[in-house]
Scaffold this active site. Structure first.
Site, short mmCIF file in Angstrom:
data_model
loop_
_atom_site.label_atom_id
_atom_site.label_comp_id
_atom_site.label_asym_id
_atom_site.label_seq_id
_atom_site.Cartn_x
_atom_site.Cartn_y
_atom_site.Cartn_z
N VAL A 91 0.86 -1.17 0.00
CA VAL A 91 0.00 0.00 0.00
C VAL A 91 0.91 1.23 0.00
O VAL A 91 1.80 1.34 0.85
CB VAL A 91 -0.95 0.02 1.21
CG1 VAL A 91 -1.76 1.30 1.25
CG2 VAL A 91 -1.87 -1.20 1.19
N TYR A 110 -0.83 -8.32 9.88
CA TYR A 110 -1.39 -9.63 9.51
C TYR A 110 -2.00 -10.32 10.73
O TYR A 110 -3.07 -10.92 10.63
CB TYR A 110 -0.31 -10.51 8.87
CG TYR A 110 0.15 -10.01 7.53
CD1 TYR A 110 -0.77 -9.69 6.53
CD2 TYR A 110 1.50 -9.83 7.26
CE1 TYR A 110 -0.35 -9.21 5.29
CE2 TYR A 110 1.92 -9.36 6.02
CZ TYR A 110 0.99 -9.06 5.05
OH TYR A 110 1.41 -8.59 3.83
N GLY A 166 -4.99 -2.28 2.47
CA GLY A 166 -4.36 -3.60 2.51
C GLY A 166 -5.33 -4.66 2.99
O GLY A 166 -5.39 -5.77 2.44
N ASN A 175 10.20 -6.94 9.10
CA ASN A 175 9.03 -6.10 8.84
C ASN A 175 7.98 -6.30 9.95
O ASN A 175 6.93 -6.91 9.76
CB ASN A 175 8.43 -6.41 7.47
CG ASN A 175 7.48 -5.34 7.00
OD1 ASN A 175 7.01 -4.52 7.77
ND2 ASN A 175 7.17 -5.37 5.71
N VAL A 176 8.30 -5.78 11.11
CA VAL A 176 7.48 -5.96 12.30
C VAL A 176 6.10 -5.34 12.14
O VAL A 176 5.10 -5.90 12.59
CB VAL A 176 8.21 -5.41 13.55
CG1 VAL A 176 7.35 -5.52 14.78
CG2 VAL A 176 9.53 -6.14 13.73
#
Length: 147
Positions: free
Chosen positions: A73, A117, A83, A110-111
């Site tokens: 995004v 997610y 997203g 990519n925390v």
């Protein structure tokens, strides 16, 4: 699409690892043997996001699913649930075709994406570990045949 992948690479600090070209996307993403599908989100006619995906199958479940290769995004449009909407559309696409699951991988650094997610119920799989053969390792594997 390719520009979105380059932007994703910049965002994650991994742009130097991207070897794909616009021509690769044209060659493998369209036609009767397309290797992937994608959804593009727009806001007021401007590119806002991309979800690139393809169908997969679980031999253990005996059912199809979908693998999300990339979700991006644009920074200008983050926080608007774009997203999430893209993922819901892809899950719906898979469900209409008998799919019962969605998989994806997230860069270990990519925390923020990992948290995103998890908030959507896309949990970390303790039972699996991705393995890959790339470059020379893949070529050696592809060239080796048994009699």
């Amino acid at each position: 699409m390719h520009e979105a992948i380059l932007q994703l690479g910049r965002f994650t600090g991994l742009e130097a690892k991207i070897a794909s070209t616009v021509e690769d996307f044209r060659r493998f993403g369209f036609g009767t043997d397309a290797a992937f599908s994608s959804l593009i989100a727009e806001v007021d006619g401007e590119f806002a996001g991309l979800c690139l995906f393809f169908p997969i199958f679980s031999t253990w479940l005996g059912r199809p699913g979908v693998y999300v290769q990339d979700l991006y995004v644009d920074e200008r449009f983050r926080g608007r649930r774009i997203g999430e909407r893209l993922l819901r559309e892809v899950a719906g696409w898979s469900h209409q075709r008998g799919g019962v699951y969605l998989r994806l991988a997230v860069d270990v650094d990519n925390v923020s994406a990992q948290g995103f997610y998890e908030r959507l119920g896309i949990g970390w799989l303790d039972s699996d570990r991705d393995h890959g053969a790339y470059g020379e390792a893949f070529l050696a594997l592809a060239r080796t045949t048994t009699n």
